[in-house]
Scaffold this active site. Sequence first.
Site, PDB file in Angstrom:
ATOM      1  N   ASP A  62      -6.518   1.207   1.242  1.00 31.61           N
ATOM      2  CA  ASP A  62      -6.468   1.592   2.656  1.00 31.61           C
ATOM      3  C   ASP A  62      -7.765   1.130   3.320  1.00 31.61           C
ATOM      4  O   ASP A  62      -8.558   0.397   2.726  1.00 31.61           O
ATOM      5  CB  ASP A  62      -6.251   3.095   2.800  1.00 31.61           C
ATOM      6  CG  ASP A  62      -7.514   3.895   2.582  1.00 31.61           C
ATOM      7  OD1 ASP A  62      -8.415   3.427   1.858  1.00 31.61           O
ATOM      8  OD2 ASP A  62      -7.616   5.015   3.139  1.00 31.61           O
ATOM      9  N   LYS A  87       0.835  -1.204   0.000  1.00 34.38           N
ATOM     10  CA  LYS A  87       0.000   0.000   0.000  1.00 34.38           C
ATOM     11  C   LYS A  87       0.870   1.255   0.000  1.00 34.38           C
ATOM     12  O   LYS A  87       0.687   2.163  -0.827  1.00 34.38           O
ATOM     13  CB  LYS A  87      -0.926   0.025   1.213  1.00 34.38           C
ATOM     14  CG  LYS A  87      -1.851   1.230   1.247  1.00 34.38           C
ATOM     15  CD  LYS A  87      -2.578   1.365   2.574  1.00 34.38           C
ATOM     16  CE  LYS A  87      -1.689   1.987   3.622  1.00 34.38           C
ATOM     17  NZ  LYS A  87      -2.417   2.336   4.866  1.00 34.38           N
TER      18      LYS A  87
END
Length: 227
Positions: free
Chosen positions: A145, A126
């Site tokens: 997220d 991420k």
Amino acid sequence: MGTPLETRSAQAGEVVERLEAEYPDSAISLRFSNRLELLVAVVLSAQCTDERVNEVTAELFEQYETAADYAEASEEQLAEDIYGITFHNNKGGYLQGIGGILVEEHDGEVPDTMSALTDLPGVGRKTANVVLQHGHDIVEGIVVDTHVQRLSRRLGLTEEERPATIEPDLQEVVPEGKWQEFTHLLIDHGRAVCGARSADCDACVLADICPSEQGDSDVDLASGEPW
């Protein structure tokens, strides 16, 4: 009651189109002026609000301008300088480790490959995706997220539960040219309307196509085929 579109691809396209109209200025909310600042800010943002990160980095970036600055500082000093950030002790160690590796292996610069970025302490896929997208203009994935994780499931775009398996699902249905924007749109919508503990469905521009707003769907979005 919301009725999803017939396939996940159609659903994803409609979600993007509506949220683009709702949030025309959607963008990353972390503040940074170079790639190193971006990397540090994203590492600090794990399980911490962007607002808090921006408050802390306003002073941090004045003290630490290069990778060597982080490498030469003690973990304890870095932890103190980022006090107020979630898990500041662990992240102080990450920042020192990142600084050391950047100096030793990358001439103090932030690398531009997924593998090199994920080799850094505290950097997962991420974080690496954010740095590639906003630091190097390289889009090779979708940042998943907590908002993207929650909303993509509620909207019927995936049945997976973990970011590592949600991302490839989304890559199959979200147009590649929208991968970066998709994340920011879902973050904005998650903050404004579709919260983790409560969702203001009456104010949601996606309510009529949201499968979370209905009982039985007429369409199996998992297979992309009508029942």
